[in-house]
Design a protein around this motif. Structure first.
Motif, PDB file in Angstrom:
ATOM      1  N   ALA A   5      12.936  -5.327   7.167  1.00  0.00           N
ATOM      2  CA  ALA A   5      12.050  -4.706   8.208  1.00  0.00           C
ATOM      3  C   ALA A   5      10.905  -5.420   8.436  1.00  0.00           C
ATOM      4  N   HIS A   7       7.215  -5.298  10.842  1.00  0.00           N
ATOM      5  CA  HIS A   7       6.389  -4.200  11.137  1.00  0.00           C
ATOM      6  C   HIS A   7       5.280  -4.761  12.298  1.00  0.00           C
ATOM      7  N   GLU A 201      11.505   3.734  14.947  1.00  0.00           N
ATOM      8  CA  GLU A 201      12.070   2.719  14.037  1.00  0.00           C
ATOM      9  C   GLU A 201      13.464   1.950  14.784  1.00  0.00           C
ATOM     10  N   SER A 274       8.657   0.159  13.101  1.00  0.00           N
ATOM     11  CA  SER A 274       9.231  -0.769  12.068  1.00  0.00           C
ATOM     12  C   SER A 274      10.366  -1.019  12.992  1.00  0.00           C
TER      13      SER A 274
END
Length: 417
Positions: A5, A7, A201, A274
């Motif tokens: 991930a 961010h 996301e 994310s």
């Protein structure tokens, strides 16, 4: 591809990849990552070689009197090759920045030890990988330039309007509305959804796209800071050389500054963001993602499916009860001209994009399939209502292929008991 991930955050620690999966520890995953990194490393050399070097050779192969005529004003073909070389070098500055941040994120050296397979990422990219790097850089025009706004308006605005209509009241009451964006690309739709106050996301399988989106979201220094020549490498259907060498500035808005401004605005805080690096079907069919999202938005995405049924099963799995599926895009089936294995596979297993077999459906068949597989289509545009748009399209080109994207909204039906 398993998941990691990235961010968007003002802290330096967030400007990196996170997650419990180490792509360097898996040989196949490492190969794909290294190929993407190496393709960016090769961008400058291959762009010069394939664009201007071979054209100079072909130009000088003309009869002497002919190339000498074209070398002089008003044609100045050789001077134009030099200008294209300069544009390539300018684009390569963006590429070099993407590569540098990618290497830093994965803890890889710029000059690796050739004897260490966990480190040596040089010389592994194929011509296909290099082509992906070139197209990724051009995509900044669509997603992160002011000039790409018309394409974004057709592709993204209907999705954002639907999200606001459906969820604005709950958002304004402080509820976190979770939106999944498969095929997130360079992250602009994810960014816009967060700017609208929702928790987005993004999901992307391509390391080319992931590396580039990480750079633009987390590492650019300000708005209009980087020069890009999106069409410099194209020599056909041009009205003028000025058109070929048109410059745009990216990003048109700076993600970090926009986030900080939104944090200071208590009436519309910036939603959490994310990005997962993963095969959509493999990751989001996981039990941990069951009924997690309020909405799934698929923009220029469903036609990347070799088997659309897998995508629909996955979307239904990860949507909350009565969750919303918002689609906008064409049906340019990506595997139409690809020979795929016809060997059988376990129907219970989710192999994602690598699963054997493929099928191409019409829009009518897509609608039937969506309804049959547990959704109710609540909105759909007729063909006459659809706005047209290109995809990384030079608006001045003599050739303008256009899409009429299919926009529709479906709601997950309650489970049958």
């Amino acid at each position: 591809m398993a998941s990691g991930a990235q961010h968007l955050d003002e802290s330096e620690d967030a400007r990196s990849w996170a997650g419990d999966f180490d792509p360097l520890g898996d040989p196949e995953e490492r190969r794909v990552l290294f190929a993407a990194l190496d393709s960016f490393r090769q961008y400058r050399r291959t762009a010069h070689l394939n664009t201007t070097h071979r054209r100079r050779q072909a130009f000088y192969a003309l009869p002497s009197a002919h190339w000498q005529m074209l070398a002089e004003p008003p044609f100045s073909i050789l001077d134009n090759f030099n200008r294209v070389d300069d544009a390539i070098d300018t684009n390569a500055e963006i590429v070099d920045a993407i590569l540098a941040t990618g290497l830093s994120s994965f803890g890889l050296p710029a000059n690796p030890d050739p004897a260490d397979p966990r480190q040596n990422w040089h010389g592994v990219a194929t011509s296909s990988d290099v082509n992906k790097a070139h197209s990724t850089i051009r995509q900044f025009y669509r997603d992160w330039s002011a000039e790409g706004q018309p394409e974004r308006d057709v592709s993204y605005v209907p999705v954002l309007q639907t999200l606001k209509t459906e969820f604005a009241q709950r958002r304004d009451l402080g509820e976190e509305i979770k939106v999944l964006v498969p095929g997130a690309g360079l992250g602009r739709l994810v960014f816009e959804i967060c700017r609208a106050g929702f928790a987005a996301e993004g999901n992307e399988i391509s390391y080319h796209q992931l590396l580039a989106s990480s750079w633009v979201l987390n590492h650019t220094r300000g708005p209009q800071h980087h020069e890009l020549y999106p069409f410099a490498l194209h020599f056909s259907n041009l009205l003028s050389r000025e058109q070929q060498l048109r410059k745009v500035m990216i990003p048109d808005v700076h993600p970090g500054a926009t986030m900080l401004e939104a944090q200071a605005n208590s009436t519309m805080p910036f939603g959490s963001m994310s990005m997962s690096a993963a095969d959509f079907v493999v990751l989001y069919s996981n039990p941990s993602n069951r009924e997690v999202f309020d909405a799934v938005t698929t923009v220029f995405f469903i036609d990347t499916a070799p088997n659309l049924i897998r995508y629909i099963e996955t979307i239904r799995h990860c949507l909350k009860p009565r969750g919303l599926w918002i689609n906008n895009g064409p049906l340019l089936w990506h595997f139409e001209d690809t020979q795929r294995s016809h060997s059988g596979s376990d129907p219970a297993s989710h192999q994602g994009i690598g699963e054997p077999g493929s099928v191409e459906l019409t829009e009518e068949e897509v609608f039937c399939l969506v309804e049959r597989m547990g959704f109710s289509i609540e909105q759909r545009q007729c063909v006459e209502e659809r706005a047209e748009c290109g995809y990384i399209q030079d608006s001045e080109s003599m050739l303008r292929p256009l899409y009429r994207p299919s926009h529709w909204v479906a709601r997950k039906k309650p489970e049958q008991k």
